[in-house]
Design a protein around this motif. Structure first.
Motif, PDB file in Angstrom:
ATOM      1  N   ILE A   6      -3.714  -2.826   2.670  1.00 31.01           N
ATOM      2  CA  ILE A   6      -2.951  -3.930   2.105  1.00 31.01           C
ATOM      3  C   ILE A   6      -1.743  -3.407   1.337  1.00 31.01           C
ATOM      4  CG2 ILE A   6      -3.051  -5.936   0.561  1.00 31.01           C
ATOM      5  CD1 ILE A   6      -5.082  -6.270   2.723  1.00 31.01           C
ATOM      6  N   GLY A   7      -0.628  -4.095   1.500  1.00 32.70           N
ATOM      7  CA  GLY A   7       0.565  -3.848   0.697  1.00 32.70           C
ATOM      8  C   GLY A   7       0.815  -5.062  -0.176  1.00 32.70           C
ATOM      9  N   ILE A   8       1.301  -4.839  -1.373  1.00 35.22           N
ATOM     10  CA  ILE A   8       1.637  -5.938  -2.287  1.00 35.22           C
ATOM     11  C   ILE A   8       3.132  -5.889  -2.568  1.00 35.22           C
ATOM     12  CG2 ILE A   8       1.308  -6.969  -4.569  1.00 35.22           C
ATOM     13  CD1 ILE A   8      -1.463  -5.741  -4.658  1.00 35.22           C
ATOM     14  N   VAL A   9       3.798  -7.025  -2.389  1.00 32.05           N
ATOM     15  CA  VAL A   9       5.200  -7.168  -2.774  1.00 32.05           C
ATOM     16  C   VAL A   9       5.203  -7.735  -4.183  1.00 32.05           C
ATOM     17  CG1 VAL A   9       7.391  -8.325  -2.316  1.00 32.05           C
ATOM     18  CG2 VAL A   9       5.956  -7.553  -0.402  1.00 32.05           C
ATOM     19  N   GLY A  10       5.714  -6.972  -5.131  1.00 28.04           N
ATOM     20  CA  GLY A  10       5.780  -7.410  -6.520  1.00 28.04           C
ATOM     21  C   GLY A  10       4.794  -6.665  -7.396  1.00 28.04           C
ATOM     22  N   THR A  11       5.147  -6.557  -8.675  1.00 30.95           N
ATOM     23  CA  THR A  11       4.316  -5.816  -9.621  1.00 30.95           C
ATOM     24  C   THR A  11       3.992  -6.634 -10.869  1.00 30.95           C
ATOM     25  OG1 THR A  11       6.300  -4.838 -10.596  1.00 30.95           O
ATOM     26  CG2 THR A  11       5.181  -3.551  -8.886  1.00 30.95           C
ATOM     27  N   GLY A  12       4.119  -7.939 -10.781  1.00 33.94           N
ATOM     28  CA  GLY A  12       3.895  -8.810 -11.935  1.00 33.94           C
ATOM     29  C   GLY A  12       2.434  -9.151 -12.155  1.00 33.94           C
ATOM     30  N   PHE A  13       2.223 -10.253 -12.864  1.00 37.71           N
ATOM     31  CA  PHE A  13       0.893 -10.668 -13.300  1.00 37.71           C
ATOM     32  C   PHE A  13      -0.090 -10.802 -12.145  1.00 37.71           C
ATOM     33  CE2 PHE A  13      -2.106 -14.128 -14.231  1.00 37.71           C
ATOM     34  CZ  PHE A  13      -2.813 -13.530 -15.255  1.00 37.71           C
ATOM     35  N   ILE A  14       0.288 -11.511 -11.087  1.00 39.52           N
ATOM     36  CA  ILE A  14      -0.621 -11.727  -9.960  1.00 39.52           C
ATOM     37  C   ILE A  14      -0.999 -10.388  -9.321  1.00 39.52           C
ATOM     38  CG2 ILE A  14      -0.857 -12.760  -7.659  1.00 39.52           C
ATOM     39  CD1 ILE A  14      -1.051 -14.758 -10.005  1.00 39.52           C
ATOM     40  N   ALA A  15      -0.029  -9.500  -9.182  1.00 36.87           N
ATOM     41  CA  ALA A  15      -0.311  -8.176  -8.598  1.00 36.87           C
ATOM     42  C   ALA A  15      -1.305  -7.402  -9.459  1.00 36.87           C
ATOM     43  CB  ALA A  15       0.981  -7.391  -8.422  1.00 36.87           C
ATOM     44  N   THR A  16      -1.197  -7.529 -10.780  1.00 39.07           N
ATOM     45  CA  THR A  16      -2.129  -6.805 -11.660  1.00 39.07           C
ATOM     46  C   THR A  16      -3.545  -7.369 -11.576  1.00 39.07           C
ATOM     47  OG1 THR A  16      -1.651  -8.160 -13.618  1.00 39.07           O
ATOM     48  CG2 THR A  16      -0.312  -6.182 -13.303  1.00 39.07           C
ATOM     49  N   ARG A  36      11.465  -4.369  -6.878  1.00 37.64           N
ATOM     50  CA  ARG A  36      12.923  -4.265  -6.701  1.00 37.64           C
ATOM     51  C   ARG A  36      13.432  -2.888  -7.111  1.00 37.64           C
ATOM     52  NH1 ARG A  36      14.682  -9.419  -9.918  1.00 37.64           N
ATOM     53  NH2 ARG A  36      12.719  -8.897 -10.907  1.00 37.64           N
ATOM     54  N   THR A  37      12.716  -2.247  -8.033  1.00 36.51           N
ATOM     55  CA  THR A  37      13.087  -0.885  -8.416  1.00 36.51           C
ATOM     56  C   THR A  37      11.920   0.055  -8.135  1.00 36.51           C
ATOM     57  OG1 THR A  37      12.308  -1.044 -10.701  1.00 36.51           O
ATOM     58  CG2 THR A  37      14.583  -1.758 -10.276  1.00 36.51           C
ATOM     59  N   ALA A  39      11.126   2.674  -9.765  1.00 41.17           N
ATOM     60  CA  ALA A  39      10.457   3.057 -11.017  1.00 41.17           C
ATOM     61  C   ALA A  39       9.323   2.092 -11.359  1.00 41.17           C
ATOM     62  CB  ALA A  39      11.469   3.107 -12.162  1.00 41.17           C
ATOM     63  N   LYS A  40       9.538   0.792 -11.182  1.00 43.25           N
ATOM     64  CA  LYS A  40       8.474  -0.188 -11.450  1.00 43.25           C
ATOM     65  C   LYS A  40       7.310  -0.002 -10.492  1.00 43.25           C
ATOM     66  CE  LYS A  40      11.144  -4.120 -13.112  1.00 43.25           C
ATOM     67  NZ  LYS A  40      11.441  -5.531 -12.809  1.00 43.25           N
ATOM     68  N   ALA A  41       7.623   0.213  -9.220  1.00 45.35           N
ATOM     69  CA  ALA A  41       6.561   0.411  -8.223  1.00 45.35           C
ATOM     70  C   ALA A  41       5.769   1.681  -8.530  1.00 45.35           C
ATOM     71  CB  ALA A  41       7.154   0.466  -6.820  1.00 45.35           C
ATOM     72  N   GLU A  42       6.468   2.745  -8.914  1.00 47.20           N
ATOM     73  CA  GLU A  42       5.787   4.006  -9.244  1.00 47.20           C
ATOM     74  C   GLU A  42       4.892   3.844 -10.465  1.00 47.20           C
ATOM     75  OE1 GLU A  42       8.965   7.270  -7.512  1.00 47.20           O
ATOM     76  OE2 GLU A  42       9.225   6.543  -9.560  1.00 47.20           O
ATOM     77  N   SER A  43       5.361   3.119 -11.456  1.00 46.17           N
ATOM     78  CA  SER A  43       4.562   2.880 -12.657  1.00 46.17           C
ATOM     79  C   SER A  43       3.295   2.088 -12.304  1.00 46.17           C
ATOM     80  CB  SER A  43       5.395   2.112 -13.683  1.00 46.17           C
ATOM     81  OG  SER A  43       4.624   1.782 -14.801  1.00 46.17           O
ATOM     82  N   PHE A  44       3.437   1.105 -11.432  1.00 47.91           N
ATOM     83  CA  PHE A  44       2.311   0.277 -11.026  1.00 47.91           C
ATOM     84  C   PHE A  44       1.272   1.090 -10.259  1.00 47.91           C
ATOM     85  CE2 PHE A  44      -0.068  -2.748  -8.546  1.00 47.91           C
ATOM     86  CZ  PHE A  44      -0.211  -3.842  -9.389  1.00 47.91           C
ATOM     87  N   ALA A  53       4.329   3.959  -3.737  1.00 45.79           N
ATOM     88  CA  ALA A  53       5.368   3.118  -4.342  1.00 45.79           C
ATOM     89  C   ALA A  53       6.539   2.997  -3.376  1.00 45.79           C
ATOM     90  CB  ALA A  53       5.842   3.736  -5.654  1.00 45.79           C
ATOM     91  N   VAL A  54       7.052   1.770  -3.241  1.00 46.24           N
ATOM     92  CA  VAL A  54       8.137   1.496  -2.312  1.00 46.24           C
ATOM     93  C   VAL A  54       9.179   0.627  -3.009  1.00 46.24           C
ATOM     94  CG1 VAL A  54       8.712   0.471  -0.078  1.00 46.24           C
ATOM     95  CG2 VAL A  54       6.501   1.550  -0.395  1.00 46.24           C
ATOM     96  N   GLU A  55      10.452   0.915  -2.765  1.00 51.29           N
ATOM     97  CA  GLU A  55      11.520   0.093  -3.339  1.00 51.29           C
ATOM     98  C   GLU A  55      11.908  -1.008  -2.363  1.00 51.29           C
ATOM     99  OE1 GLU A  55      15.910   0.504  -5.413  1.00 51.29           O
ATOM    100  OE2 GLU A  55      14.923   2.282  -4.625  1.00 51.29           O
ATOM    101  N   GLY A  56      11.650  -2.245  -2.731  1.00 57.88           N
ATOM    102  CA  GLY A  56      12.050  -3.397  -1.929  1.00 57.88           C
ATOM    103  C   GLY A  56      11.017  -3.847  -0.913  1.00 57.88           C
ATOM    104  N   ALA A  57      10.955  -5.157  -0.732  1.00 60.18           N
ATOM    105  CA  ALA A  57      10.007  -5.755   0.212  1.00 60.18           C
ATOM    106  C   ALA A  57      10.262  -5.299   1.641  1.00 60.18           C
ATOM    107  CB  ALA A  57      10.075  -7.279   0.129  1.00 60.18           C
ATOM    108  N   ASP A  58      11.519  -5.147   2.008  1.00 58.41           N
ATOM    109  CA  ASP A  58      11.846  -4.726   3.381  1.00 58.41           C
ATOM    110  C   ASP A  58      11.234  -3.375   3.720  1.00 58.41           C
ATOM    111  OD1 ASP A  58      13.267  -7.050   3.694  1.00 58.41           O
ATOM    112  OD2 ASP A  58      15.236  -6.107   3.419  1.00 58.41           O
ATOM    113  N   GLN A  59      11.238  -2.465   2.756  1.00 55.85           N
ATOM    114  CA  GLN A  59      10.655  -1.144   2.987  1.00 55.85           C
ATOM    115  C   GLN A  59       9.139  -1.243   3.164  1.00 55.85           C
ATOM    116  OE1 GLN A  59      12.354   1.764   3.399  1.00 55.85           O
ATOM    117  NE2 GLN A  59      14.179   0.487   3.353  1.00 55.85           N
ATOM    118  N   LEU A  60       8.514  -2.129   2.421  1.00 56.28           N
ATOM    119  CA  LEU A  60       7.070  -2.315   2.554  1.00 56.28           C
ATOM    120  C   LEU A  60       6.732  -2.930   3.905  1.00 56.28           C
ATOM    121  CD1 LEU A  60       4.315  -2.156   1.021  1.00 56.28           C
ATOM    122  CD2 LEU A  60       4.670  -4.553   0.513  1.00 56.28           C
TER     123      LEU A  60
END
Length: 118
Positions: A6-16, A36-37, A39-44, A53-60
């Motif tokens: 599974i891949g998740i687009v986004g790192t906000g509340f629902i993703a957590t 979108r960045t 750094a956020k994906a890597e932190s998550f 960690a991937v930058e952008g939905a298109d890359q995922l």
């Protein structure tokens, strides 16, 4: 049994909320997370060994190692991401592109949250 990747687009509340459930599943594993960045994906993904960690939905979406994508973003971004998938031509010459489109459309059909925007 092979786990669904599974891949998740986004790192906000629902993703957590979703990520630990995927990671602890016997039938699925968290494979990649995009933001979108980078750094956020890597932190998550630092909390999820093996996840990329991937930058952008298109890359995922373009990753071969992702079987299904959960779009964990605000509604307006879900619509944009879903539209990108739906706009891929069904008759693309690349079998990889057809596979990605089919995978994501199937993932949209399986999730009640995504069904509204797919």
């Amino acid at each position: 049994m092979t786990k669904v990747k599974i891949g998740i687009v986004g790192t906000g509340f629902i993703a957590t909320i979703l990520a630990p459930q995927i990671q602890s599943s016997k039938k699925a594993r968290l494979d990649a997370v995009s933001s979108r960045t980078l750094a956020k994906a890597e932190s998550f993904v630092a909390n999820y060994p093996g996840a990329i960690a991937v930058e952008g939905a298109d890359q995922l979406i373009a990753r071969d190692d992702v079987d299904a994508v959960y779009i964990a973003t605000p509604t307006s971004a879900k619509e944009e991401t879903s539209q990108a998938v739906r706009s891929l031509p069904a008759s693309m010459s690349s079998s990889k592109s057809r596979c990605i489109r089919r995978r994501l459309l199937n993932a949209c059909r399986l999730s009640p949250v995504k069904r509204a925007s797919c």
